[in-house]
Design a protein around this motif. Structure first.
Motif, PDB file in Angstrom:
ATOM      1  N   MET A  65       0.812  -1.222   0.000  1.00 20.03           N
ATOM      2  CA  MET A  65       0.000   0.000   0.000  1.00 20.03           C
ATOM      3  C   MET A  65       0.839   1.263   0.000  1.00 20.03           C
ATOM      4  SD  MET A  65      -2.901  -1.017   2.806  1.00 20.03           S
ATOM      5  CE  MET A  65      -3.900  -2.490   2.572  1.00 20.03           C
ATOM      6  N   TRP A  73      -3.989   6.452   4.806  1.00 14.30           N
ATOM      7  CA  TRP A  73      -4.396   5.382   5.730  1.00 14.30           C
ATOM      8  C   TRP A  73      -3.164   4.593   6.150  1.00 14.30           C
ATOM      9  CZ3 TRP A  73      -4.298   0.006   5.930  1.00 14.30           C
ATOM     10  CH2 TRP A  73      -5.181  -0.603   6.835  1.00 14.30           C
ATOM     11  N   LEU A 122      -6.149   5.663  -0.938  1.00 16.13           N
ATOM     12  CA  LEU A 122      -5.305   4.527  -0.565  1.00 16.13           C
ATOM     13  C   LEU A 122      -5.074   3.702  -1.817  1.00 16.13           C
ATOM     14  CD1 LEU A 122      -4.065   2.536   1.499  1.00 16.13           C
ATOM     15  CD2 LEU A 122      -6.371   1.688   1.896  1.00 16.13           C
ATOM     16  N   ASN A 124      -3.676   0.217  -3.301  1.00 15.81           N
ATOM     17  CA  ASN A 124      -3.384  -1.164  -2.908  1.00 15.81           C
ATOM     18  C   ASN A 124      -2.817  -1.911  -4.101  1.00 15.81           C
ATOM     19  OD1 ASN A 124      -4.819  -1.003  -0.330  1.00 15.81           O
ATOM     20  ND2 ASN A 124      -6.641  -0.877  -1.598  1.00 15.81           N
ATOM     21  N   TYR A 126      -2.022  -5.815  -5.304  1.00 17.30           N
ATOM     22  CA  TYR A 126      -2.158  -7.236  -5.026  1.00 17.30           C
ATOM     23  C   TYR A 126      -1.314  -8.012  -6.025  1.00 17.30           C
ATOM     24  CZ  TYR A 126      -6.514  -6.003  -2.530  1.00 17.30           C
ATOM     25  OH  TYR A 126      -7.450  -5.467  -1.680  1.00 17.30           O
ATOM     26  N   LEU A 132      -7.402  -9.581   1.089  1.00 14.77           N
ATOM     27  CA  LEU A 132      -7.777  -8.629   2.137  1.00 14.77           C
ATOM     28  C   LEU A 132      -8.969  -9.226   2.864  1.00 14.77           C
ATOM     29  CD1 LEU A 132      -6.834  -5.760   2.983  1.00 14.77           C
ATOM     30  CD2 LEU A 132      -8.761  -4.887   1.662  1.00 14.77           C
ATOM     31  N   ASP A 137     -14.751  -0.210   6.707  1.00 17.59           N
ATOM     32  CA  ASP A 137     -13.951   1.018   6.649  1.00 17.59           C
ATOM     33  C   ASP A 137     -14.623   1.999   7.603  1.00 17.59           C
ATOM     34  OD1 ASP A 137     -12.620  -0.290   4.639  1.00 17.59           O
ATOM     35  OD2 ASP A 137     -13.031   1.201   3.095  1.00 17.59           O
ATOM     36  N   SER A 149     -14.015   2.782  -5.082  1.00 22.56           N
ATOM     37  CA  SER A 149     -12.934   1.809  -5.200  1.00 22.56           C
ATOM     38  C   SER A 149     -12.735   1.431  -6.664  1.00 22.56           C
ATOM     39  CB  SER A 149     -13.327   0.601  -4.345  1.00 22.56           C
ATOM     40  OG  SER A 149     -12.430  -0.452  -4.522  1.00 22.56           O
ATOM     41  N   PHE A 158     -14.401  -9.641  -5.256  1.00 25.99           N
ATOM     42  CA  PHE A 158     -14.711  -8.753  -4.139  1.00 25.99           C
ATOM     43  C   PHE A 158     -15.823  -9.414  -3.336  1.00 25.99           C
ATOM     44  CE2 PHE A 158     -16.926  -4.609  -2.887  1.00 25.99           C
ATOM     45  CZ  PHE A 158     -15.913  -4.150  -2.058  1.00 25.99           C
ATOM     46  N   HIS A 191     -16.557  -5.889   3.817  1.00 23.40           N
ATOM     47  CA  HIS A 191     -16.092  -6.220   2.468  1.00 23.40           C
ATOM     48  C   HIS A 191     -14.671  -6.747   2.544  1.00 23.40           C
ATOM     49  CE1 HIS A 191     -14.998  -2.049   3.293  1.00 23.40           C
ATOM     50  NE2 HIS A 191     -13.919  -2.286   2.572  1.00 23.40           N
ATOM     51  N   VAL A 193     -11.376  -8.920  -0.197  1.00 26.12           N
ATOM     52  CA  VAL A 193     -10.947  -9.362  -1.521  1.00 26.12           C
ATOM     53  C   VAL A 193     -10.340 -10.761  -1.379  1.00 26.12           C
ATOM     54  CG1 VAL A 193      -9.470  -8.853  -3.512  1.00 26.12           C
ATOM     55  CG2 VAL A 193     -10.504  -6.967  -2.222  1.00 26.12           C
ATOM     56  N   ARG A 209      -2.919  -6.675  -9.499  1.00 25.91           N
ATOM     57  CA  ARG A 209      -4.138  -5.856  -9.404  1.00 25.91           C
ATOM     58  C   ARG A 209      -3.787  -4.623  -8.587  1.00 25.91           C
ATOM     59  NH1 ARG A 209      -8.528  -5.436  -5.368  1.00 25.91           N
ATOM     60  NH2 ARG A 209     -10.281  -4.450  -6.421  1.00 25.91           N
ATOM     61  N   ASN A 211      -5.596  -1.295  -6.828  1.00 23.27           N
ATOM     62  CA  ASN A 211      -6.898  -0.761  -6.423  1.00 23.27           C
ATOM     63  C   ASN A 211      -6.678   0.627  -5.823  1.00 23.27           C
ATOM     64  OD1 ASN A 211      -8.646  -0.562  -3.653  1.00 23.27           O
ATOM     65  ND2 ASN A 211      -9.872  -1.154  -5.404  1.00 23.27           N
ATOM     66  N   THR A 213      -8.598   3.346  -3.607  1.00 25.54           N
ATOM     67  CA  THR A 213      -9.781   3.509  -2.763  1.00 25.54           C
ATOM     68  C   THR A 213      -9.840   4.944  -2.255  1.00 25.54           C
ATOM     69  OG1 THR A 213      -9.567   1.223  -2.066  1.00 25.54           O
ATOM     70  CG2 THR A 213     -11.069   2.560  -0.827  1.00 25.54           C
ATOM     71  N   ARG A 215     -11.623   8.074  -0.198  1.00 26.53           N
ATOM     72  CA  ARG A 215     -12.448   8.338   0.977  1.00 26.53           C
ATOM     73  C   ARG A 215     -12.430   9.821   1.327  1.00 26.53           C
ATOM     74  NH1 ARG A 215     -10.225   3.737   3.751  1.00 26.53           N
ATOM     75  NH2 ARG A 215     -10.184   2.086   2.194  1.00 26.53           N
TER      76      ARG A 215
HETATM   77  C1  MD6 Z   1      -9.935  -3.443  -2.658  1.00 24.59           C
HETATM   78  N1  MD6 Z   1      -9.727  -2.408  -0.422  1.00 24.59           N
HETATM   79  O1  MD6 Z   1      -8.713  -3.567  -2.705  1.00 24.59           O
HETATM   80  C2  MD6 Z   1     -10.616  -2.945  -1.423  1.00 24.59           C
HETATM   81  N2  MD6 Z   1     -10.093  -1.072   2.948  1.00 24.59           N
HETATM   82  O2  MD6 Z   1     -10.656  -3.754  -3.615  1.00 24.59           O
HETATM   83  C3  MD6 Z   1     -10.242  -2.114   0.810  1.00 24.59           C
HETATM   84  O3  MD6 Z   1     -11.388  -2.329   1.063  1.00 24.59           O
HETATM   85  C4  MD6 Z   1      -9.438  -1.549   1.896  1.00 24.59           C
HETATM   86  O4  MD6 Z   1      -7.378  -1.962   0.855  1.00 24.59           O
HETATM   87  C5  MD6 Z   1      -9.465  -0.569   4.009  1.00 24.59           C
HETATM   88  C6  MD6 Z   1      -8.112  -0.493   4.052  1.00 24.59           C
HETATM   89  C7  MD6 Z   1      -7.385  -0.984   2.989  1.00 24.59           C
HETATM   90  C8  MD6 Z   1      -8.052  -1.511   1.878  1.00 24.59           C
END
Ligand code: MD6
Ligand code: FE
Length: 218
Positions: A65, A73, A122, A124, A126, A132, A137, A149, A158, A191, A193, A209, A211, A213, A215
């Protein structure tokens, strides 16, 4: 109809879907933005490299991340929180690129949340096997704002549940450029993944992947 602006394999084969009241998947919504997002993401990660954070329980997260925007975050042994400073550099997080913010605002509006102005993104990443686990959240102060997202690169599954951890979850396949939005009555839904499967690398993103996100955290 498939627009020839986009590689044929990027055209989503799935229809837009309502997951729950206030929760939607907008298929392929990020396609017109993909080149700008990817170029801007390189600038973000040059300034704030991806890293594997530690969970409050002491485990290293399988998802790498980083953040951009006013607030980032963070997870470490003391818990989850938002902070203006990247602990790895001691500097502010990179600014949120305009391409990121405008995509997030337009997706939220299409899903029924006009006026969404994210202050935190944020990022992410993968790799195959990364996952995850089911979570809410809930570190954001303003729960009226939705979560937006954006999925890029390899497809993932998901999981979307209800407001209780034990509520039934549905499995939602997310493909490159799909955008999920949840807010209002779904804002605190659980939620997660599923572990990313190996797949043929995506022509733009590669064998991962990514992502984004968005907020409103402050
Ligand atoms: C996703 N990620 O990667 C969704 N939430 O599709 C999340 O829901 C998420 O990556 C909180 C903190 C980190 C995350
Ligand atoms: Fe989340």
């Amino acid at each position: 109809m498939t627009m020839d602006l986009f590689a044929a394999d990027d055209a989503s084969s799935l229809p837009d879907e309502t997951l729950a009241p206030g929760a939607m998947v907008l298929r392929g919504f990020a396609l017109p933005y993909q080149d700008a997002l990817w170029a801007d993401l390189q600038r973000v990660t040059a300034e704030a490299p991806m890293r594997h954070m530690i969970t409050p329980g002491g485990f290293t997260m399988s998802v790498a991340m980083t953040n951009c925007g006013l607030l980032g975050w963070l997870s470490d042994e003391t818990g989850y929180r938002y902070d203006r400073v990247d602990p790895d550099s001691g500097k502010a997080w990179p600014a949120m690129p305009a391409s990121f913010a405008s995509l997030a605002t337009r997706a939220a509006e299409k899903a029924g949340f006009p006026g969404f102005t994210p202050d935190a993104c944020l990022v992410n990443r993968y790799t195959p096997g990364a996952r995850l686990s089911l979570h809410q959240d809930r570190n954001e102060r303003d729960k009226r704002a939705p979560i937006v997202s954006v999925s890029l690169g390899l497809p993932a599954v998901f999981l979307f549940g209800g407001t209780k951890r034990t509520d039934k979850t549905i499995r939602v396949p997310l493909q490159h450029a799909d955008v999920a939005v949840w807010g209002g009555p779904s804002r605190l839904n659980y939620h997660g993944v599923l572990a990313l499967k190996e797949a043929t690398p995506h022509h733009l993103i590669g064998g991962v992947r990514v992502n984004l996100t968005f907020r409103k955290a402050a």
